[in-house]
Design an enzyme around this catalytic site. Structure first.
Site, PDB file in Angstrom:
ATOM      1  CG  HIS A  32      -1.890   1.114   1.303  1.00  0.00           C
ATOM      2  ND1 HIS A  32      -2.006   1.694   2.368  1.00  0.00           N
ATOM      3  CD2 HIS A  32      -2.661   1.707   0.453  1.00  0.00           C
ATOM      4  CE1 HIS A  32      -2.766   2.855   2.173  1.00  0.00           C
ATOM      5  NE2 HIS A  32      -3.195   2.562   1.312  1.00  0.00           N
ATOM      6  NE  ARG A  33      -1.770   5.661   1.258  1.00  0.00           N
ATOM      7  CZ  ARG A  33      -2.155   6.501   2.161  1.00  0.00           C
ATOM      8  NH1 ARG A  33      -1.490   7.477   2.858  1.00  0.00           N
ATOM      9  NH2 ARG A  33      -3.504   6.554   2.461  1.00  0.00           N
ATOM     10  CE  LYS A  89      -6.026   8.535  -3.083  1.00  0.00           C
ATOM     11  NZ  LYS A  89      -7.286   7.675  -2.478  1.00  0.00           N
ATOM     12  CD  GLU A 112      -7.112   5.145  -4.752  1.00  0.00           C
ATOM     13  OE1 GLU A 112      -6.176   4.379  -3.824  1.00  0.00           O
ATOM     14  OE2 GLU A 112      -7.906   6.068  -4.398  1.00  0.00           O
ATOM     15  CG  ASP A 164      -2.396   6.688  -3.811  1.00  0.00           C
ATOM     16  OD1 ASP A 164      -3.735   6.214  -3.825  1.00  0.00           O
ATOM     17  OD2 ASP A 164      -1.603   6.401  -2.790  1.00  0.00           O
ATOM     18  CG  HIS A 169      -2.831   9.240  -0.227  1.00  0.00           C
ATOM     19  ND1 HIS A 169      -3.601  10.153   0.319  1.00  0.00           N
ATOM     20  CD2 HIS A 169      -3.358   8.068  -0.376  1.00  0.00           C
ATOM     21  CE1 HIS A 169      -4.971   9.517   0.740  1.00  0.00           C
ATOM     22  NE2 HIS A 169      -4.609   8.524   0.008  1.00  0.00           N
ATOM     23  CG  ASP A 201       0.930  -0.243   6.513  1.00  0.00           C
ATOM     24  OD1 ASP A 201       0.950  -1.331   7.188  1.00  0.00           O
ATOM     25  OD2 ASP A 201       0.589   0.935   7.303  1.00  0.00           O
ATOM     26  CD  GLU A 214      -2.594   1.899  -3.225  1.00  0.00           C
ATOM     27  OE1 GLU A 214      -3.784   2.527  -3.623  1.00  0.00           O
ATOM     28  OE2 GLU A 214      -1.759   2.413  -2.592  1.00  0.00           O
TER      29      GLU A 214
HETATM   30  O1  G3P Z   1      -5.937   0.714  -2.298  1.00  0.00           O
HETATM   31  C1  G3P Z   1      -6.929   1.264  -1.457  1.00  0.00           C
HETATM   32  C2  G3P Z   1      -6.287   2.200  -0.674  1.00  0.00           C
HETATM   33  O2  G3P Z   1      -5.274   2.806  -1.104  1.00  0.00           O
HETATM   34  C3  G3P Z   1      -7.578   3.346  -0.700  1.00  0.00           C
HETATM   35  O3  G3P Z   1      -7.316   4.248   0.352  1.00  0.00           O
HETATM   36  O4  G3P Z   1      -6.812   6.493   1.023  1.00  0.00           O
HETATM   37  O5  G3P Z   1      -4.923   4.761   0.992  1.00  0.00           O
HETATM   38  O6  G3P Z   1      -5.509   5.743  -1.273  1.00  0.00           O
HETATM   39  P1  G3P Z   1      -6.038   5.439   0.211  1.00  0.00           P
HETATM   40 CA    CA Z   2      -4.389   4.216  -2.767  1.00  0.00          CA
END
Ligand code: G3P
Ligand code: CA
Length: 277
Positions: A39-40, A142, A140, A68, A81, A262, A66
């Site tokens: 995650h990120r 955004k 992702e 953003d 993000h 994460d 992952e």
């Molecule tokens: O991939 C799911 C998650 O990334 C969504 O929430 O806020 O971390 O982008 P956020």
């Molecule tokens: Ca995300």
């Protein structure tokens, strides 16, 4: 007599602790078919959405990274993000008010730790160039409605890659993902479900799975019934959480297809994952 009373209290107390989940020992959970998404990047051990976090994700053997994506003032696809740079850099303002050249001057590592001072923002192009051949990518978009034309830009970039089977696009914006599917039918897309919208009717599951391969939830807002319903329509489910230490155990229990984490409770190098309950 007193000795027996103490013994009974200790035994009953231990049973209660065990039953209520206060047993804080690590538990091993076997999840052979579940994909892991950093995650990120591996954002528990490096600044989120940076080259360092992505490299760490690869090192920790995530299946996917992952990230953003936003658009800069001059229309470049950049990885961060928030829609403002304040939290993760040494500057202030909206990303969309900075050109790429200006964004490159910002330090995206120091707010996390001095150890990462000098890290600079990545473009999506750079992420693909550096990591496409090593690992899967979950990208992702955004707030795509704030960036008209962002879907076309992403599609043009991805057209440079003959095989997009290791890439997934996702967004909370359903229409944006519908559009991505129309632009690149071979690309797998995912729809992120907001916690407040977590109950999906049969009709919406049918609609979403007509173009999205993945329907993704915060792990605290889903149950096994919902996962089963999505699977019955041919969809897949990913779950994420930033704080829930039981993420992996819940994911296993619900039978989802992957976890976006994460890596604070990170899998070991084999398919046996360690998780605290
Ligand atoms: O991939 C799911 C998650 O990334 C969504 O929430 O806020 O971390 O982008 P956020
Ligand atoms: Ca995300």
């Amino acid at each position: 007599m007193r000795k027996y009373a103490v013994l009974v209290i200790v035994i009953v107390g231990s049973c209660l602790l065990f039953l209520t989940g206060y047993n804080q020992q690590d538990k091993k959970v076997h999840m052979p078919d579940m994909l892991s998404f950093a995650h990120r990047g591996a954002s528990s051990v490096a600044p989120e959405n940076t080259r360092a976090a992505f490299a760490k994700g690869v090192e920790l053997q995530a299946d996917f990274l992952e990230c953003d994506v936003h658009l800069s003032k001059d229309g470049e696809l950049v990885i961060m993000h928030d829609d403002r740079v304040d939290r993760t850099t040494n500057a202030s303002g909206y990303i969309s008010d900075f050109t790429l050249a200006e964004l490159r001057q910002l330090d995206v590592g120091s707010t996390y730790s001095k150890e990462f001072a000098g890290e600079s923002i990545m473009t999506l192009d750079e992420l693909l160039e550096e990591f496409y051949h090593q690992v899967g990518l979950l990208i992702e978009l955004k707030n795509p409605q704030a960036y008209p034309g962002i879907e076309e830009k992403v599609a043009t970039l991805l057209l440079g890659y003959e095989d997009v089977s290791s890439i997934i696009l996702q967004s909370f914006d359903v229409e944006s993902m519908r559009k991505m599917h129309e632009l690149l039918p071979d690309l797998q897309v995912g729809v992120l479900i907001r916690p407040t919208d977590s109950f999906l009717s049969a009709k919406s599951i049918e609609d979403l799975t007509s173009f999205a391969t993945f329907i993704n939830f915060n792990v605290s807002f889903i149950n096994k019934r919902m996962v089963d319903k999505i699977h019955a329509q041919g969809g897949k489910v990913l779950v994420w959480s930033k704080k829930d230490k039981r993420l992996l155990a819940k994911a296993h229990k619900y039978g989802v297809d992957g976890v976006i984490t994460d890596f604070s409770n990170w899998p070991t190098n084999d398919p046996i994952y360690l998780v605290q309950e």
